[in-house]
Scaffold this motif. Structure first.
Motif, short mmCIF file in Angstrom:
data_model
loop_
_atom_site.label_atom_id
_atom_site.label_comp_id
_atom_site.label_asym_id
_atom_site.label_seq_id
_atom_site.Cartn_x
_atom_site.Cartn_y
_atom_site.Cartn_z
N GLU A 276 -9.67 0.84 1.85
CA GLU A 276 -8.67 0.43 2.83
C GLU A 276 -9.16 0.79 4.22
O GLU A 276 -9.75 1.86 4.43
CB GLU A 276 -7.31 1.12 2.60
CG GLU A 276 -6.29 0.50 3.57
CD GLU A 276 -4.90 1.09 3.57
OE1 GLU A 276 -4.63 2.07 2.86
OE2 GLU A 276 -4.08 0.55 4.34
N GLY B 290 -3.31 4.52 -2.55
CA GLY B 290 -3.43 5.59 -1.54
C GLY B 290 -4.79 6.27 -1.67
O GLY B 290 -5.37 6.30 -2.76
N ALA B 291 -5.27 6.81 -0.58
CA ALA B 291 -6.61 7.40 -0.57
C ALA B 291 -6.64 8.71 -1.34
O ALA B 291 -5.69 9.49 -1.28
CB ALA B 291 -7.07 7.62 0.86
N GLU C 110 -11.08 4.39 3.90
CA GLU C 110 -10.64 5.29 2.82
C GLU C 110 -11.01 4.68 1.47
O GLU C 110 -10.81 3.48 1.26
CB GLU C 110 -9.12 5.42 2.83
CG GLU C 110 -8.52 5.86 4.12
CD GLU C 110 -7.00 5.97 4.05
OE1 GLU C 110 -6.35 5.11 3.43
OE2 GLU C 110 -6.47 6.93 4.64
N PHE D 104 -4.80 8.02 17.40
CA PHE D 104 -4.50 8.02 15.96
C PHE D 104 -3.51 9.14 15.61
O PHE D 104 -3.61 9.78 14.58
CB PHE D 104 -5.80 8.18 15.14
CG PHE D 104 -5.89 7.29 13.93
CD1 PHE D 104 -4.98 7.42 12.89
CD2 PHE D 104 -6.88 6.32 13.81
CE1 PHE D 104 -5.06 6.61 11.76
CE2 PHE D 104 -6.97 5.50 12.69
CZ PHE D 104 -6.06 5.64 11.67
N CYS E 256 2.28 1.63 8.36
CA CYS E 256 1.43 2.68 7.75
C CYS E 256 -0.05 2.50 8.08
O CYS E 256 -0.92 2.68 7.21
CB CYS E 256 1.66 2.72 6.24
SG CYS E 256 3.38 2.95 5.85
N SER E 257 -0.32 2.13 9.33
CA SER E 257 -1.68 2.01 9.88
C SER E 257 -2.53 0.92 9.21
O SER E 257 -3.73 0.82 9.45
CB SER E 257 -2.47 3.33 9.79
OG SER E 257 -1.77 4.40 10.36
N VAL F 107 4.48 6.17 12.07
CA VAL F 107 3.48 5.53 11.19
C VAL F 107 4.14 4.49 10.27
O VAL F 107 3.56 3.44 10.00
CB VAL F 107 2.64 6.59 10.44
CG1 VAL F 107 3.42 7.34 9.39
CG2 VAL F 107 1.40 5.95 9.80
N ILE G 157 -7.79 1.57 7.85
CA ILE G 157 -6.57 1.90 8.58
C ILE G 157 -6.91 1.97 10.07
O ILE G 157 -8.04 2.33 10.43
CB ILE G 157 -5.91 3.21 8.09
CG1 ILE G 157 -6.91 4.37 8.10
CG2 ILE G 157 -5.32 3.03 6.71
CD1 ILE G 157 -6.28 5.72 7.82
N LYS H 233 -5.08 13.54 2.49
CA LYS H 233 -4.57 12.67 3.56
C LYS H 233 -3.42 13.34 4.31
O LYS H 233 -3.35 13.27 5.52
CB LYS H 233 -4.10 11.34 2.96
CG LYS H 233 -5.18 10.33 2.74
CD LYS H 233 -5.83 9.83 4.03
CE LYS H 233 -4.84 9.27 5.03
NZ LYS H 233 -5.48 8.81 6.25
N PHE I 144 0.60 10.37 15.21
CA PHE I 144 1.93 9.79 15.01
C PHE I 144 2.82 10.74 14.22
O PHE I 144 2.35 11.65 13.55
CB PHE I 144 1.81 8.47 14.25
CG PHE I 144 0.82 8.50 13.11
CD1 PHE I 144 1.07 9.23 11.96
CD2 PHE I 144 -0.37 7.80 13.19
CE1 PHE I 144 0.16 9.26 10.91
CE2 PHE I 144 -1.29 7.82 12.13
CZ PHE I 144 -1.03 8.55 11.00
N GLU J 159 -10.21 3.89 -2.31
CA GLU J 159 -8.92 3.75 -3.00
C GLU J 159 -9.05 3.13 -4.39
O GLU J 159 -10.09 2.60 -4.75
CB GLU J 159 -7.99 2.86 -2.16
CG GLU J 159 -7.71 3.41 -0.78
CD GLU J 159 -6.24 3.39 -0.42
OE1 GLU J 159 -5.40 3.04 -1.27
OE2 GLU J 159 -5.94 3.74 0.74
N LYS K 85 0.85 -1.20 0.00
CA LYS K 85 0.00 0.00 0.00
C LYS K 85 0.87 1.24 0.00
O LYS K 85 1.98 1.23 0.57
CB LYS K 85 -0.90 0.02 1.23
CG LYS K 85 -0.13 0.18 2.53
CD LYS K 85 -0.99 0.67 3.67
CE LYS K 85 -1.25 2.16 3.62
NZ LYS K 85 -2.01 2.63 4.77
N LEU K 86 0.38 2.27 -0.64
CA LEU K 86 1.04 3.58 -0.57
C LEU K 86 0.21 4.45 0.36
O LEU K 86 -1.01 4.29 0.44
CB LEU K 86 1.09 4.24 -1.95
CG LEU K 86 2.14 3.84 -2.98
CD1 LEU K 86 3.53 4.19 -2.47
CD2 LEU K 86 2.10 2.39 -3.35
N GLY K 87 0.86 5.35 1.05
CA GLY K 87 0.13 6.28 1.91
C GLY K 87 0.60 7.70 1.67
O GLY K 87 1.71 7.92 1.17
C1 OOG Z 1 -1.54 6.52 7.47
C2 OOG Z 1 -1.89 5.78 6.20
C3 OOG Z 1 -2.22 6.74 5.07
C4 OOG Z 1 -3.26 6.82 2.74
O1 OOG Z 1 -3.98 6.23 1.91
O2 OOG Z 1 -2.86 7.95 2.56
C5 OOG Z 1 -2.92 6.06 3.98
C6 OOG Z 1 -2.74 7.03 8.22
O3 OOG Z 1 -3.38 8.00 7.82
O4 OOG Z 1 -3.02 6.47 9.28
O5 OOG Z 1 -3.25 4.89 4.05
#
Ligand code: OOG
Length: 253
Positions: free
Chosen positions: A133, A224-225, A101, A142, A154-155, A149, A135, A64, A144, A103, A56-58
């Motif tokens: 997703e 990513g979201a 989220e 929540f 990455c949650s 994170v 998280i 976000k 960090f 995605e 996963k990308l975050g």
């Molecule tokens: C971190 C993970 C971020 C996204 O899609 O940007 C993420 C978080 O917000 O807890 O999954």
């Protein structure tokens, strides 16, 4: 505390669904060390029989980054235990303070073991789907830092993928929505994800290659979201819709 102990604490917090205090500042570890902690915690999952299913990308969208106050792209690992069936059901009791989220997911056709360009994407990816997703940060409230994170994978806690469709040539401008019980709670557009969600695959190919990890055929990549995340509530039907691609949903009990 060494990185094995930090990984153990994070892994235990996830398994017991009990939050812990942030550790990066107190322990003074770097971003590289945070990724090492992440891999050590994934190793523990593998030892328990879980299998890696993708990445996963975050923080690939401004929405976000602003919501969480972290401004660097990050990546984490997905396993089979995190998979939620499309149209399936989950219990809120297994989570600490989960958020959903909307995605875009990609399915990897051919192993990616080098840094690839946007033009090369069709050689490696032929399917895409709407995804959600879940998280669930293991940290209290929540909250960090970047290092925290990353160490916490990455949650990541869950992902749900809709029916795979042929990957579209251009996905730079597709509306995406998150609905709770038919009510739109978040809406955005795929252009919010690095201007083009395929760019997430490019970034992951660079980062995974640098880390010496292969992106295998059959792996899922979550780009990513596109929007901020929403707190999940009991007895809710959660759905994501990606225009021209499809939808995906699950129930929270
Ligand atoms: C971190 C993970 C971020 C996204 O899609 O940007 C993420 C978080 O917000 O807890 O999954």
């Amino acid at each position: 505390m060494n990185h094995i102990h930090i990984a153990q604490r994070l892994d235990q917090a996830a398994r017991e669904a009990k939050p812990i205090a942030q550790m990066a500042e107190q322990e003074g570890y770097s971003l590289d060390e945070a990724y090492k902690i992440q891999l050590t915690s994934i190793q523990r999952r593998i030892e328990r029989g879980e299998k890696i299913t993708g990445f996963k990308l975050g923080f690939t969208s401004k929405a976000k980054m602003e919501q969480m106050g972290v401004h660097d792209l990050i990546w984490g690992v997905l396993t089979d235990a995190m998979q939620i069936e499309d149209d399936g059901e989950i219990s809120l009791n297994n989570y600490i303070h989960p958020r959903a989220e909307p995605e875009v997911a990609f399915l990897v056709d051919k192993p990616i073991d080098k840094e690839i360009s946007l033009e090369e994407i069709p050689n490696y990816i032929s399917k895409m789907a709407a995804a959600i997703e879940v998280i669930d940060s293991r940290y209290e409230n929540f909250k960090f830092s970047l290092e925290d994170v990353v160490a916490d994978n990455c949650s990541s806690i869950g992902y749900c993928i809709g029916e795979w469709q042929d990957a579209k040539a251009s996905i730079k401008d597709l509306p995406i929505q998150l609905k709770f019980d038919e009510k739109v709670v978040q809406q955005g557009n795929t252009k919010a994800i690095l201007e083009n969600p395929y760019q997430s695959v490019v970034e992951l190919s660079r980062l995974a290659t640098e880390a010496g990890l292969q992106i295998k055929a059959g792996y899922v990549i979550l780009a990513g979201a596109a929007t901020a995340a929403e707190w999940m509530q009991k007895n809710t039907n959660i759905q994501a819709q990606l225009e021209d691609v499809g939808e995906v949903s699950f129930k929270v009990k």
